[in-house]
Design a protein around this motif. Structure first.
Motif, PDB file in Angstrom:
ATOM      1  N   VAL A 280      -3.037  -5.573   7.149  1.00 35.28           N
ATOM      2  CA  VAL A 280      -3.157  -5.137   5.768  1.00 35.28           C
ATOM      3  C   VAL A 280      -4.198  -4.032   5.611  1.00 35.28           C
ATOM      4  N   TRP A 281      -5.253  -4.056   6.439  1.00 36.17           N
ATOM      5  CA  TRP A 281      -6.277  -3.020   6.311  1.00 36.17           C
ATOM      6  C   TRP A 281      -5.680  -1.623   6.530  1.00 36.17           C
ATOM      7  N   ALA A 282      -4.666  -1.535   7.413  1.00 36.63           N
ATOM      8  CA  ALA A 282      -4.031  -0.244   7.679  1.00 36.63           C
ATOM      9  C   ALA A 282      -3.290   0.247   6.438  1.00 36.63           C
ATOM     10  N   ASP A 283      -2.627  -0.670   5.752  1.00 37.12           N
ATOM     11  CA  ASP A 283      -1.919  -0.324   4.520  1.00 37.12           C
ATOM     12  C   ASP A 283      -2.912   0.166   3.466  1.00 37.12           C
ATOM     13  N   ALA A 284      -4.060  -0.524   3.379  1.00 33.74           N
ATOM     14  CA  ALA A 284      -5.090  -0.130   2.420  1.00 33.74           C
ATOM     15  C   ALA A 284      -5.703   1.223   2.781  1.00 33.74           C
ATOM     16  N   TRP A 285      -5.911   1.453   4.069  1.00 33.72           N
ATOM     17  CA  TRP A 285      -6.456   2.736   4.544  1.00 33.72           C
ATOM     18  C   TRP A 285      -5.528   3.898   4.167  1.00 33.72           C
ATOM     19  N   ILE A 286      -4.227   3.689   4.378  1.00 35.49           N
ATOM     20  CA  ILE A 286      -3.245   4.718   4.052  1.00 35.49           C
ATOM     21  C   ILE A 286      -3.239   5.001   2.553  1.00 35.49           C
ATOM     22  N   PHE A 287      -3.339   3.943   1.759  1.00 37.13           N
ATOM     23  CA  PHE A 287      -3.352   4.117   0.310  1.00 37.13           C
ATOM     24  C   PHE A 287      -4.558   4.934  -0.135  1.00 37.13           C
TER      25      PHE A 287
ATOM     26  N   GLY B  27       0.820  -1.197   0.000  1.00 38.64           N
ATOM     27  CA  GLY B  27       0.000   0.000   0.000  1.00 38.64           C
ATOM     28  C   GLY B  27       0.856   1.249   0.000  1.00 38.64           C
ATOM     29  N   GLN B  28       1.922   1.234   0.810  1.00 38.95           N
ATOM     30  CA  GLN B  28       2.837   2.370   0.863  1.00 38.95           C
ATOM     31  C   GLN B  28       3.553   2.554  -0.467  1.00 38.95           C
TER      32      GLN B  28
ATOM     33  N   LEU C 294      -9.577  -3.010  -1.093  1.00 39.47           N
ATOM     34  CA  LEU C 294      -8.150  -3.219  -1.332  1.00 39.47           C
ATOM     35  C   LEU C 294      -7.503  -4.179  -0.338  1.00 39.47           C
ATOM     36  N   THR C 295      -8.087  -4.311   0.847  1.00 37.77           N
ATOM     37  CA  THR C 295      -7.457  -5.146   1.883  1.00 37.77           C
ATOM     38  C   THR C 295      -7.202  -6.582   1.412  1.00 37.77           C
ATOM     39  N   PRO C 296      -8.197  -7.288   0.868  1.00 42.70           N
ATOM     40  CA  PRO C 296      -7.907  -8.661   0.414  1.00 42.70           C
ATOM     41  C   PRO C 296      -6.925  -8.707  -0.754  1.00 42.70           C
ATOM     42  N   ILE C 297      -6.925  -7.688  -1.579  1.00 41.77           N
ATOM     43  CA  ILE C 297      -5.983  -7.648  -2.714  1.00 41.77           C
ATOM     44  C   ILE C 297      -4.557  -7.500  -2.202  1.00 41.77           C
TER      45      ILE C 297
END
Length: 234
Positions: free
Chosen positions: A142-149, A75-76, A129-132
């Motif tokens: 992973v949800w945090a990475d998706a949230w940031i994206f 995500g980053q 995006l989280t499951p991807i």
């Protein structure tokens, strides 16, 4: 070539085996300068930000570029690509609207409909995006990475449009980004997120005051026209 190799290998070492890649520090410094330029509504904020995005992409794709952390934050990394594409849009938009004083956008409030759409896009995009990202092997949670994206995408787009609320989206990104980056060992970026959190709040109030001054001038202009019998009103 030697300079490029040095840039990729350079790191700042600390006691206990901890270290920070110089690329991570430089990328965040460029990001900070871009945020400062954005607060002042300067066109140069966009190309400076793009330079930082390129550096940080090489940091967060750890396994691809042989970083010692060997931790991928997809995500980053993906948001750096998104930043570059959105920044090109913002760069062109601000250049077209640039004023004589060097400012390139007039801050304005988003409509309530737009605000609702932003919230729905942030939550819905994170869920999608989280499951991807998980399937691609991104770092947990992973949800945090998706949230940031998603938050970064919406905030950058909001900055290009001139919405005052884009600063608050950055605050929401920073609140999630700090613990994620600390857990993944990206300490320079985590520290910069803490700093960004305070900076984005300042930016929000700066743009709010600019918007209020514009509203005041518009009211004065309307009232003056109403009182001046020589001013024709259709």
């Amino acid at each position: 070539m030697d300079l490029l190799q040095w840039l990729f290998d350079a790191r700042i070492d600390f006691a206990g085996g901890q270290f920070i890649l110089l690329r991570e520090v430089l990328g965040n410094v460029f990001g900070l300068l871009s945020a400062l330029g954005g607060m002042r509504r300067k066109v140069w904020a966009w190309p400076i930000g793009i330079a930082g995005n390129l550096l940080l992409f090489t940091v967060f794709m750890g396994t691809l570029f042989g970083n010692p952390q060997a931790v991928d934050l997809l995500g980053q990394a993906g948001r750096q690509i998104m930043f570059i594409l959105t920044s090109i849009y913002g760069w062109v938009r601000w250049r077209q609207a640039q004023h004589e004083g060097g400012t390139a956008v007039e801050p304005r409030w988003a409509s309530w409909r737009t605000r609702i759409l932003l919230v729905v896009a942030l939550v819905g995009g994170t869920a999608a995006l989280t499951p991807i990202f998980r399937a691609l092997g991104s770092y947990e949670p992973v949800w945090a990475d998706a949230w940031i994206f998603m938050g970064s995408l919406l905030a950058t787009f909001g900055m290009a449009k001139g919405w005052v609320e884009f600063w608050l989206i950055w605050v929401a990104v920073d609140l999630v980004g700090v613990p994620l980056l600390l857990s993944a060992g990206y300490y320079a970026s985590a520290f910069m997120y803490v700093f960004y959190g305070a900076f984005t709040l300042i930016g929000f109030f700066v743009w709010w005051r600019v918007r209020n001054r514009q509203d005041h001038r518009e009211r004065v202009s309307v009232e003056t026209a109403h009182l001046d019998p020589t001013v024709r009103r259709d």
